[in-house]
Design a protein around this motif. Sequence first.
Motif, PDB file in Angstrom:
ATOM      1  N   THR A  10       0.794  -1.291  -0.018  1.00 37.15           N
ATOM      2  CA  THR A  10       0.131   0.049   0.068  1.00 37.15           C
ATOM      3  C   THR A  10       0.848   1.505   0.101  1.00 37.15           C
ATOM      4  N   GLY A  11       2.067   1.276   0.388  1.00 32.21           N
ATOM      5  CA  GLY A  11       2.803   2.167   0.426  1.00 32.21           C
ATOM      6  C   GLY A  11       3.286   2.831  -0.609  1.00 32.21           C
ATOM      7  N   GLU A  12       3.348   2.072  -1.608  1.00 28.71           N
ATOM      8  CA  GLU A  12       3.754   2.127  -3.176  1.00 28.71           C
ATOM      9  C   GLU A  12       2.741   2.315  -4.117  1.00 28.71           C
ATOM     10  N   CYS A  13       1.520   2.476  -3.470  1.00 25.60           N
ATOM     11  CA  CYS A  13       0.157   3.056  -4.297  1.00 25.60           C
ATOM     12  C   CYS A  13       0.143   4.388  -4.481  1.00 25.60           C
ATOM     13  N   ALA A  14      -0.071   5.006  -5.524  1.00 23.16           N
ATOM     14  CA  ALA A  14       0.143   6.186  -5.837  1.00 23.16           C
ATOM     15  C   ALA A  14      -1.032   7.198  -5.033  1.00 23.16           C
ATOM     16  N   ARG A  15      -0.663   8.290  -4.419  1.00 24.65           N
ATOM     17  CA  ARG A  15      -1.523   9.029  -3.593  1.00 24.65           C
ATOM     18  C   ARG A  15      -1.987  10.196  -4.697  1.00 24.65           C
ATOM     19  N   ILE A  16      -3.240  10.436  -4.604  1.00 21.91           N
ATOM     20  CA  ILE A  16      -3.711  11.729  -5.513  1.00 21.91           C
ATOM     21  C   ILE A  16      -4.308  12.709  -4.337  1.00 21.91           C
ATOM     22  N   ALA A  17      -4.129  13.970  -4.777  1.00 20.94           N
ATOM     23  CA  ALA A  17      -4.748  14.957  -3.939  1.00 20.94           C
ATOM     24  C   ALA A  17      -5.890  15.050  -4.136  1.00 20.94           C
ATOM     25  N   VAL A  18      -7.157  15.158  -3.050  1.00 19.94           N
ATOM     26  CA  VAL A  18      -8.298  15.445  -3.355  1.00 19.94           C
ATOM     27  C   VAL A  18      -8.812  16.713  -2.851  1.00 19.94           C
ATOM     28  N   PRO A  19      -9.084  17.782  -3.499  1.00 17.91           N
ATOM     29  CA  PRO A  19      -9.505  19.146  -3.050  1.00 17.91           C
ATOM     30  C   PRO A  19     -10.545  19.063  -2.000  1.00 17.91           C
ATOM     31  N   GLY A  20      -9.857  19.724  -0.812  1.00 12.21           N
ATOM     32  CA  GLY A  20     -10.800  19.524   0.538  1.00 12.21           C
ATOM     33  C   GLY A  20     -11.091  18.172   1.335  1.00 12.21           C
ATOM     34  N   ALA A  21     -10.258  17.019   0.650  1.00 13.17           N
ATOM     35  CA  ALA A  21     -10.345  16.004   1.586  1.00 13.17           C
ATOM     36  C   ALA A  21      -9.167  15.380   1.549  1.00 13.17           C
ATOM     37  N   GLY A  22      -7.881  16.141   1.596  1.00 15.82           N
ATOM     38  CA  GLY A  22      -6.621  15.588   1.765  1.00 15.82           C
ATOM     39  C   GLY A  22      -5.987  14.693   0.323  1.00 15.82           C
ATOM     40  N   GLU A  23      -5.649  13.529   0.742  1.00 17.70           N
ATOM     41  CA  GLU A  23      -5.060  12.667  -0.130  1.00 17.70           C
ATOM     42  C   GLU A  23      -5.603  11.112   0.072  1.00 17.70           C
ATOM     43  N   ALA A  24      -5.647  10.461  -1.225  1.00 17.55           N
ATOM     44  CA  ALA A  24      -6.113   9.251  -1.171  1.00 17.55           C
ATOM     45  C   ALA A  24      -5.293   8.517  -2.009  1.00 17.55           C
ATOM     46  N   ALA A  25      -5.580   7.119  -1.818  1.00 16.91           N
ATOM     47  CA  ALA A  25      -4.633   5.841  -2.734  1.00 16.91           C
ATOM     48  C   ALA A  25      -5.432   4.756  -2.740  1.00 16.91           C
ATOM     49  N   GLU A  26      -5.984   4.487  -3.848  1.00 17.40           N
ATOM     50  CA  GLU A  26      -6.633   3.072  -4.034  1.00 17.40           C
ATOM     51  C   GLU A  26      -5.538   1.863  -3.676  1.00 17.40           C
ATOM     52  N   VAL A  27      -6.110   1.188  -2.893  1.00 23.02           N
ATOM     53  CA  VAL A  27      -5.174  -0.043  -2.501  1.00 23.02           C
ATOM     54  C   VAL A  27      -5.982  -1.584  -2.712  1.00 23.02           C
ATOM     55  N   LEU A  28      -7.272  -1.378  -3.225  1.00 25.76           N
ATOM     56  CA  LEU A  28      -7.840  -2.618  -3.218  1.00 25.76           C
ATOM     57  C   LEU A  28      -8.871  -2.268  -4.502  1.00 25.76           C
ATOM     58  N   ASN A  29      -8.710  -2.923  -5.700  1.00 28.08           N
ATOM     59  CA  ASN A  29      -9.558  -2.962  -6.751  1.00 28.08           C
ATOM     60  C   ASN A  29      -9.301  -3.980  -7.620  1.00 28.08           C
ATOM     61  N   GLU A  30     -10.128  -3.876  -8.795  1.00 27.74           N
ATOM     62  CA  GLU A  30      -9.849  -4.996  -9.977  1.00 27.74           C
ATOM     63  C   GLU A  30      -8.315  -5.144 -10.497  1.00 27.74           C
ATOM     64  N   ALA A  31      -7.821  -3.940 -10.737  1.00 25.47           N
ATOM     65  CA  ALA A  31      -6.295  -3.794 -11.360  1.00 25.47           C
ATOM     66  C   ALA A  31      -5.347  -4.495 -10.527  1.00 25.47           C
ATOM     67  N   LEU A  32      -5.498  -3.840  -9.367  1.00 23.23           N
ATOM     68  CA  LEU A  32      -4.473  -4.399  -8.303  1.00 23.23           C
ATOM     69  C   LEU A  32      -4.563  -5.938  -7.988  1.00 23.23           C
ATOM     70  N   CYS A  33      -5.673  -6.495  -7.638  1.00 20.95           N
ATOM     71  CA  CYS A  33      -5.759  -7.908  -7.219  1.00 20.95           C
ATOM     72  C   CYS A  33      -6.907  -8.728  -7.619  1.00 20.95           C
ATOM     73  N   GLY A  34      -7.727  -8.129  -8.572  1.00 21.58           N
ATOM     74  CA  GLY A  34      -8.822  -8.901  -9.303  1.00 21.58           C
ATOM     75  C   GLY A  34     -10.169  -8.737  -8.329  1.00 21.58           C
ATOM     76  N   ALA A  35      -9.961  -7.754  -7.434  1.00 29.12           N
ATOM     77  CA  ALA A  35     -11.569  -7.592  -6.752  1.00 29.12           C
ATOM     78  C   ALA A  35     -12.517  -6.701  -7.433  1.00 29.12           C
ATOM     79  N   LYS A  36     -13.597  -7.656  -7.966  1.00 29.79           N
ATOM     80  CA  LYS A  36     -14.457  -7.014  -8.818  1.00 29.79           C
ATOM     81  C   LYS A  36     -15.770  -6.313  -8.204  1.00 29.79           C
ATOM     82  N   ASN A  37     -15.933  -6.583  -7.041  1.00 24.76           N
ATOM     83  CA  ASN A  37     -17.192  -6.048  -6.198  1.00 24.76           C
ATOM     84  C   ASN A  37     -16.768  -5.303  -5.200  1.00 24.76           C
ATOM     85  N   VAL A  38     -15.529  -4.897  -5.008  1.00 21.06           N
ATOM     86  CA  VAL A  38     -15.028  -3.787  -3.740  1.00 21.06           C
ATOM     87  C   VAL A  38     -14.063  -3.229  -4.319  1.00 21.06           C
TER      88      VAL A  38
END
Length: 116
Positions: A10-38
Amino acid sequence: MDMTTTFIKTGECARIAVPGAGEAAEVLNEALCGAKNVRGKLHWLSAGDRLQAQAPAGGHELVYLMEGDGVISLNGKDYDVKRGAGVYLGPNEAASIRPVDGALKLFHLSVPEVRD
């Protein structure tokens, strides 16, 4: 069913700035691990930031405080929360989370409506 284990740095997942909501990084999705419904994100909030969480119709959200102290606003009421607290949002429910002092680290899990 063939099950595999996927380790996500997770420390290597790209962080993006979200105006008014700090920073976020996707750590669970289909591209990262095949998660289709979460989908899972880490959020970092600083003073003045606020995360608005909204479960879609038929969907579910969970926001868990990993670090820091904050306030969760739900149904017009504020709740003081500390590390280890969280909020579950059922379909069409919404809440906001903000830090009290310093910063918050949050884990935000989103499960959309799953149709067979």
